[in-house]
Each structure stands twice: as structure tokens, then as C-alpha cells.
Write a protein that holds these residues in place. Sequence first.
Motif, short mmCIF file in Angstrom:
data_model
loop_
_atom_site.label_atom_id
_atom_site.label_comp_id
_atom_site.label_asym_id
_atom_site.label_seq_id
_atom_site.Cartn_x
_atom_site.Cartn_y
_atom_site.Cartn_z
N LEU A 60 -1.45 27.39 11.64
CA LEU A 60 -0.49 26.30 11.63
C LEU A 60 0.11 26.11 13.02
CD1 LEU A 60 1.51 26.84 8.30
CD2 LEU A 60 -0.44 25.35 8.73
N LEU A 61 0.31 24.87 13.40
CA LEU A 61 0.91 24.57 14.69
C LEU A 61 2.40 24.85 14.64
CD1 LEU A 61 -0.87 21.16 15.43
CD2 LEU A 61 -1.59 23.47 16.09
N TYR A 66 9.35 22.92 10.21
CA TYR A 66 9.04 24.09 9.40
C TYR A 66 10.06 25.21 9.63
CZ TYR A 66 4.48 22.03 8.36
OH TYR A 66 3.48 21.21 7.91
N ALA A 67 10.59 25.27 10.87
CA ALA A 67 11.59 26.31 11.18
C ALA A 67 12.95 25.99 10.56
CB ALA A 67 11.72 26.44 12.70
N PRO A 136 -5.43 20.99 12.57
CA PRO A 136 -5.60 21.84 11.38
C PRO A 136 -4.56 21.50 10.33
CG PRO A 136 -4.62 23.09 13.18
CD PRO A 136 -5.04 21.78 13.76
N GLY A 137 -5.01 21.18 9.13
CA GLY A 137 -4.10 20.73 8.08
C GLY A 137 -3.13 21.81 7.65
N PRO A 138 -1.83 21.47 7.48
CA PRO A 138 -0.85 22.46 7.03
C PRO A 138 -0.81 22.64 5.52
CG PRO A 138 0.24 20.39 7.48
CD PRO A 138 -1.22 20.17 7.80
N HIS A 222 2.50 17.65 5.52
CA HIS A 222 2.36 17.05 6.85
C HIS A 222 3.19 17.85 7.83
CE1 HIS A 222 0.08 13.27 6.39
NE2 HIS A 222 0.60 13.22 5.18
N TYR A 223 2.83 17.73 9.11
CA TYR A 223 3.70 18.24 10.16
C TYR A 223 4.87 17.27 10.32
CZ TYR A 223 -0.07 21.44 11.46
OH TYR A 223 -1.03 22.43 11.45
N THR A 224 5.92 17.74 10.96
CA THR A 224 7.10 16.90 11.17
C THR A 224 6.76 15.68 12.00
OG1 THR A 224 8.50 18.90 11.07
CG2 THR A 224 9.49 16.90 11.97
#
Length: 287
Positions: A60-61, A66-67, A136-138, A222-224
Motif C-alpha cells: 500500500l502507498l 489512512y493514517a 497497486p489497489g488498496p 480508494h486512496y485519499t
Amino acid sequence: MPVYVDREAPKLWRKICSETTIEISLLAENWKIILGGIIFQYIHGLAAHAVHYLHQPGPLLQDSGYALIPELGEDKAYISETLFSFLFFSFVLWTFHPFIFQSKSFHTVLLWCRVLACLVVCQMLRIVTFYSTQLPGPNYHCREGSKLARLPRPESVVEVLLINFPRGMIYGCGDLIFSSHMIFTLLFVLTYHKYGTIRFIKQSAWLLAIIESLLIIASRKHYTVDVVVAWYTVNLVVFFINKKLPELPDRSNASASLQFLPVSSRDKDGRNKDELHRSNNGTSGHI
């Protein structure tokens, strides 16, 4: 109560028939826009499915969202989908309310022409972005070790064209920037904000859009950045399209709807002859 229902039912039926006549007339004039928008939904789904073949799972990026936002977990990922489904079907039902209620602020066909125009532009931009760089998909099914993270090489073109609906749409990977769910959500909220009439619903819709954004991140779908880009992209697209397209006709005046009713050439000729006759006689036609 039964007497009231018996009295109001014919009025409601006449209104539905009247609205249907007007909307069919508008659909006959704008069917290419409606059909083109519907067809592009398949093209967008096909593009999202095809990019799954290019997806490479990985770590994960680093993501600020996420944090800050706790992870819901795979077993609670349905929460964001439930809210999205509520927003989606509520908006669709609202666009057809002029068939039943007295409110006549817009024509359903013309509203959907506008919505589909914005939707197609947003989806075209989305296709360009997620094909430019594959991340890369989360999502849980897109991570390393999942059988769905990579699709086997297709054996035929038909396999790609069928897009394995609906499983291929639900368990897609690689179509990240920017969020399709947020495209629909924001477009629907912006449309109601412009053409809706109840202030409380407008405020609630914006609040639900924010909650949906947070739930998508918390569900790790999704990513932010996918959500953030959707927020300003959709708003900009809607802003510029509203500048280019003519404004929807105001239906606050009941007679405004009559201009959309089909008029036969016989009626036109008869009306023109009457007007010419009155003009030659120097009369206005009033008794």
C-alpha cells in the motif's frame, strides 16, 4: 378517505399522462444524447475492466487519509456501498417526481441530458488518468495474495467485452484515480443543489457526500487522492458545462410546458390563417 382517493385519482392519472406526453416529445428530440450517455456507461465499464489485466498488486502507498481515518475492515466494507446505493436511487426517484407531484421546476429528459453530459466528461477524464499510471489497489481483493488481484490473460475478445458483469465491476482493480463512486455522488448532489427546492435535503445531501468520502477511505476502496481529485474535478466539470449548455426552461409558469407539446402542421397552418385573417380585417379577435 375513499371518496378523496376516488376524486384525486383521475387528476393524478391526467397529470401522469400529460407529463408523459411532454417527456416523450422531448425524448424524441434528445434521444441521441440519452442513448450516447447510456452507451458510454458500458464503454467506461469496459475500460475499468480492461485495466484490471494491467494491475500489479503491491504494498500500500503512503496515504495521509489512512493514517487519520481508522480502517473499517473487510466485513464492514458494505457500509459505503449501502450509503452510495441510497444516494443513487434517491436521486433517480427524485428526477421522476414531476410525473406525480405538482412541482414543475424541470423536465426529466432535459435534466438527464445535462447529468449524462457531465457524467461522460468526468468518466472520460477518469479513463485517461487510471490508464496513465496503474497504482497497486488498496482494496482487500486487490492486495498481494488475493486470487482476484490479477486477472488471467483473456482467451478471447468476447471475454473482455462481457466484462464479467456484475462481478467484474464489483471486484475490479487498477481503476483508481479518480473515484467513480464520488463522480456519481457529487454529480447528483450538485444537480439537486441547483434544481432541488428543499433546503434541508440540500444540506443533508452535502453532509452525506462528505460521509461517503470518509467511508470510501475507511473501507480502503480508494486512496485519499482518488477522493480529493474527484471533489475538485467533478465540481469544475459541472461548472464549465453549466456555462456552455443552455439553462433548463423554467417550469414555474404552467404555460411554459406547452411549448414542448408537438404541434401538427395542420394546426400551425390553421393558426397562421386565422392570424392573417384577423390582421387583414383589422381586428384582434376579442369579443
